[in-house]
Design a protein around this motif. Sequence first.
Motif, PDB file in Angstrom:
ATOM      1  N   ASN A  71     -83.964  19.263  14.577  1.00 14.67           N
ATOM      2  CA  ASN A  71     -83.398  18.346  13.595  1.00 14.67           C
ATOM      3  C   ASN A  71     -82.895  19.186  12.421  1.00 14.67           C
ATOM      4  O   ASN A  71     -83.670  19.867  11.753  1.00 14.67           O
ATOM      5  N   GLU A  72     -81.586  19.152  12.192  1.00 12.05           N
ATOM      6  CA  GLU A  72     -80.975  19.915  11.110  1.00 12.05           C
ATOM      7  C   GLU A  72     -80.718  19.009   9.914  1.00 12.05           C
ATOM      8  O   GLU A  72     -80.399  17.833  10.064  1.00 12.05           O
ATOM      9  N   ALA A  90     -78.295  18.963   7.836  1.00 10.61           N
ATOM     10  CA  ALA A  90     -76.897  18.544   7.784  1.00 10.61           C
ATOM     11  C   ALA A  90     -76.138  19.301   8.855  1.00 10.61           C
ATOM     12  O   ALA A  90     -76.598  20.346   9.339  1.00 10.61           O
ATOM     13  N   HIS A  91     -74.990  18.788   9.252  1.00  5.68           N
ATOM     14  CA  HIS A  91     -74.139  19.482  10.212  1.00  5.68           C
ATOM     15  C   HIS A  91     -73.029  20.130   9.413  1.00  5.68           C
ATOM     16  O   HIS A  91     -72.082  19.463   8.991  1.00  5.68           O
ATOM     17  N   GLU A 115     -80.124  17.190  16.445  1.00  4.93           N
ATOM     18  CA  GLU A 115     -79.956  15.927  15.725  1.00  4.93           C
ATOM     19  C   GLU A 115     -79.822  16.236  14.242  1.00  4.93           C
ATOM     20  O   GLU A 115     -80.330  17.250  13.765  1.00  4.93           O
ATOM     21  N   THR A 116     -79.141  15.371  13.511  1.00  2.00           N
ATOM     22  CA  THR A 116     -78.920  15.599  12.084  1.00  2.00           C
ATOM     23  C   THR A 116     -79.717  14.597  11.266  1.00  2.00           C
ATOM     24  O   THR A 116     -79.642  13.384  11.512  1.00  2.00           O
ATOM     25  N   THR A 123     -85.415  15.047   7.598  1.00  2.00           N
ATOM     26  CA  THR A 123     -85.662  16.063   8.627  1.00  2.00           C
ATOM     27  C   THR A 123     -87.142  16.393   8.724  1.00  2.00           C
ATOM     28  O   THR A 123     -87.702  16.522   9.823  1.00  2.00           O
TER      29      THR A 123
END
Length: 334
Positions: free
Chosen positions: A37-38, A40-41, A67-68, A75
């Motif tokens: 889980n990041e 932001a992209h 996933e963002t 996150t």
Amino acid sequence: MKKRRILALILAALTTIGLLSGCSHDKSDELTKITLNEVAHSIFYAPQYVAIELGYFKDEGIDLTVETGFGADKTMTALLSGNADIGFMGSEASIYAYAQGAKDYAVNFAQLTQRAGNFLVSRSEESDFDWNSLKGKTVLGGRAGGMPQMVLEYVLKQKGIDLSEIDIVQNIDFGLTAGAFSGGQGDYTVEFEPGATSLELSGDGYVVASLGVESGYVPYTAYCAKQSFIDDNPEIISGFTRAIEKGMAYVASHSSEDIAEIIAPQFADIDVDKIAIIIERYKSQDTWKTDPTFEKEAFELLKDILKEAGELDVDVPYEDCLLYTSPSPRDTER
């Protein structure tokens, strides 16, 4: 003692890889599914997307789903709740979780960026910009307690500016500030990419300063996992770290245009030439680390920033919140 045993396993795994001359994972083996889980992209995280697009995670036996979370708080929630195996966000989130008494807390094991990735954008060109110009003005900032906002405050204090002299707006959701600025809100805005470049290209704003340059080297974003996951999966942590380091090595040794071509599938709505412009802006200010080690000195600096922002009033030991990972042998060729 538990941490030392885990560290020994990881270092042993890295040594074995070195002895095997960088042999990659047998593609016939079943890949291990891992969810990242990041926060932001963003092109700000280019080495990660290079690692994905060039298959470095698969080489390490990892089938990675990204996933963002759209915010460090979200996150971290995904990580602690078990909806993600690895979290990627500002390291302050792991410190908060530890300080709040989380039992199975998040431990950082690899750092990606070493400078802030946001820029100060003005409504007009200011070739001779002075930070004192912000006095009496409205600045679209970030969430209280988040790294973007704290770095902004840190820079302002370093410039001798009293925060009470500036109206810093902190109630606009992450990723929406550029639109708000284009719509006429604020005199300045603090933007990540592609927001900063988009405002410039549209004529709605002008980048006048880099918070990454002004704040110096700070441990801005890092990868973390729950202590229990690290205990149970040291080989995954090692493999993940190696994949990220290979992405770092590629970015360090290739042109912005080459990198843009590689990561373009990750940003289908952004022209590849624009991606290259953004990457060059980040490369020119030494944004990315060349190895994933999260040093103790960087951790202490981060704690100082949190304390100065009034967000941390207890001590958080480096030994608890960081798993020191020795740089792995690099394999810059795919």
